[in-house]
Design a protein around this motif. Structure first.
Motif, PDB file in Angstrom:
ATOM      1  N   PHE A 262       0.143   1.481  10.399  1.00  0.00           N
ATOM      2  CA  PHE A 262       0.594   2.340   9.301  1.00  0.00           C
ATOM      3  C   PHE A 262       1.982   1.960   8.784  1.00  0.00           C
ATOM      4  N   SER A 263       2.856   1.509   9.650  1.00  0.00           N
ATOM      5  CA  SER A 263       4.193   1.085   9.202  1.00  0.00           C
ATOM      6  C   SER A 263       4.079  -0.060   8.202  1.00  0.00           C
ATOM      7  N   PHE A 264       3.165  -0.994   8.458  1.00  0.00           N
ATOM      8  CA  PHE A 264       2.919  -2.107   7.541  1.00  0.00           C
ATOM      9  C   PHE A 264       2.293  -1.609   6.240  1.00  0.00           C
ATOM     10  N   ILE A 265       1.321  -0.688   6.356  1.00  0.00           N
ATOM     11  CA  ILE A 265       0.644  -0.142   5.173  1.00  0.00           C
ATOM     12  C   ILE A 265       1.641   0.539   4.246  1.00  0.00           C
ATOM     13  N   MET A 266       2.608   1.277   4.828  1.00  0.00           N
ATOM     14  CA  MET A 266       3.588   1.999   4.020  1.00  0.00           C
ATOM     15  C   MET A 266       4.526   1.064   3.256  1.00  0.00           C
ATOM     16  N   LYS A 267       4.688  -0.151   3.759  1.00  0.00           N
ATOM     17  CA  LYS A 267       5.506  -1.133   3.040  1.00  0.00           C
ATOM     18  C   LYS A 267       4.800  -1.642   1.780  1.00  0.00           C
ATOM     19  N   LYS A 268       3.464  -1.543   1.779  1.00  0.00           N
ATOM     20  CA  LYS A 268       2.671  -2.053   0.663  1.00  0.00           C
ATOM     21  C   LYS A 268       2.250  -0.965  -0.329  1.00  0.00           C
ATOM     22  N   ILE A 269       2.080   0.264   0.167  1.00  0.00           N
ATOM     23  CA  ILE A 269       1.571   1.358  -0.671  1.00  0.00           C
ATOM     24  C   ILE A 269       2.483   2.566  -0.530  1.00  0.00           C
ATOM     25  N   LYS A 270       2.900   3.152  -1.646  1.00  0.00           N
ATOM     26  CA  LYS A 270       3.756   4.332  -1.604  1.00  0.00           C
ATOM     27  C   LYS A 270       3.033   5.493  -0.936  1.00  0.00           C
ATOM     28  N   VAL A 271       3.823   6.342  -0.255  1.00  0.00           N
ATOM     29  CA  VAL A 271       3.228   7.429   0.528  1.00  0.00           C
ATOM     30  C   VAL A 271       2.468   8.414  -0.358  1.00  0.00           C
ATOM     31  N   GLY A 272       2.914   8.622  -1.595  1.00  0.00           N
ATOM     32  CA  GLY A 272       2.192   9.495  -2.517  1.00  0.00           C
ATOM     33  C   GLY A 272       0.802   8.959  -2.826  1.00  0.00           C
ATOM     34  N   ASN A 273       0.716   7.634  -3.038  1.00  0.00           N
ATOM     35  CA  ASN A 273      -0.583   7.008  -3.291  1.00  0.00           C
ATOM     36  C   ASN A 273      -1.481   7.097  -2.060  1.00  0.00           C
TER      37      ASN A 273
END
Length: 394
Positions: A262-273
């Motif tokens: 999830f830490s990696f995912i958050m770098k690629k996609i904004k938390v709102g999205n």
């Protein structure tokens, strides 16, 4: 070295918490059904417990934010002692309504724990300790999966008594871990505005965040229509508690890769999205349940957890941390988890009635509608927050 030790302790804390949450939340129908309650009564009883939990979660979070000596750690320890007593009493008590009340108290305490454990993440990060929430929450899902499989199969042999037995053992282990974790200091704010924020004014203070809370309410209304009555869905297709345990095992296991990365995912996609994606995942989940015609398809449907609850579980924590100020973190986390409990209230209350008077197909149809409404509100919330300059990071 300090960071590594606290990370391990936090991973253990998340793992043990979700192991404890599994018997009290995942097997509500099994436990109440095994003690002589029908579907409608199960729905009403579960709704009452969840309503109390939904009310107490923000109140408990607000107390932690406002009372200097009452930290997340002390709150967990204080609530752990009555939980242990309740588990012991469930072995002794024979009156079915008293059993229901005691079981409900187990669920309420487990629900109040969630915002406290999420608050610990930000409390340690304020002190410079970087915790890997994704790995910790992923471990929680793994432990939940193992627990679901064990309880589902052991219940066939030992009956409902396996629920308080597992809760008792896990709570003792959880308290041992919490007692070894370092205390965290509370932030000190000079402005009276910060100190005087209460539960009612919180909603006025964070109107855009409150819109997302409404979306989460609808999504968890959908989530818990399935969660509370998954046993009945499985039984309608010819299954039993063993199949229920397997289904819960699958849905928890598939969360793990998402949470660990999830830490990696958050770098690629904004938390709102990510919140919007998770809500849309619930639409897919609802449709798959609707078209399932056998136990095998139910198992396949559990894979949709990857793009629904797996994302929501972590994104909701970070979304809250982004949308509310530091001094309101515990209250914000409690409101978020409180909406999840409120969704359980609605799912339990209306789900049982729909199931008894309209049937399974109607229940699964309503589930689709709820997920669509929740997704629409989530899109509106994120859009409004991005229009407001303060929330561009969302």
């Amino acid at each position: 070295m300090k960071d590594k030790k606290i990370n391990i302790q936090y991973i253990l804390l998340q793992g043990l918490y979700w192991m404890m949450f599994c018997p009290s939340a995942g097997f509500i129908s099994f436990y109440l059904q095994g003690n002589g309650f029908g579907n409608s009564l199960i729905g009403i009883i579960t709704a009452v417990f969840c309503l109390v939990a939904a009310i107490l979660q923000p109140l408990a979070g607000n107390l932690c934010d406002r009372i200097k000596i009452l930290t997340w750690k002390r709150m967990i320890i204080l609530l752990g002692l009555p939980y242990i007593l309740i588990c012991i009493m469930l072995f002794i008590v024979k009156e079915r309504w008293l059993i229901a009340v005691l079981f409900g108290l187990m669920y309420i305490i487990a629900s109040i724990y969630l915002p406290m454990i999420n608050t610990a993440l930000f409390a340690y990060e304020r002190e410079g300790v970087k915790l890997n929430f994704g790995v910790a929450r992923g471990t929680g899902s793994a432990m939940y999966a193992i627990m679901a499989l064990l309880i589902g199969n052991m219940a066939l042999r030992f009956g409902t008594k396996i629920i308080p037995a597992s809760g008792l053992i896990i709570m003792v282990l959880l308290l041992c871990v919490v007692s070894t974790m370092p205390h965290t200091k509370k932030s000190v704010f000079e402005s009276d505005e910060y100190r005087q924020t209460n539960v009612i004014s919180f909603i006025r203070k964070y109107p855009y965040f409150s819109i997302m809370l409404l979306a989460v309410l609808f999504i968890f209304f959908s989530h818990n229509i399935i969660g509370t009555y998954l046993l009945q869905i499985v039984q309608s297709l010819g299954g039993n508690s063993g199949n229920l345990g397997t289904a819960m095992f699958i849905q928890a296991v598939v969360e793990i890769p998402v949470l660990f990365t999830f830490s990696f995912i958050m770098k690629k996609i904004k938390v709102g999205n990510l919140m919007i994606i998770a809500c849309a995942g619930y639409i897919l989940r609802a449709v798959l349940y609707f078209v399932s015609i056998n136990i095998g398809m139910i198992y396949i449907t559990q894979l949709s957890q990857i793009c629904s609850f797996a994302i929501m579980a972590a994104a909701s924590v970070y979304f809250t941390g982004t949308a509310v100020r530091e001094e309101d973190h515990a209250t914000g986390q409690a409101f978020m988890s409180g909406m999840m409990s409120a969704g359980t209230v609605l799912g339990s209350l209306f789900g049982g009635g729909i199931l008894d008077y309209m049937g399974m197909r109607a229940l699964l149809s309503v589930n689709i509608l709820l997920s669509v409404i929740g997704t629409g509100i989530a899109i509106w919330s994120v859009r409004m927050m991005r229009i407001n300059k303060r929330f561009r990071q969302v």
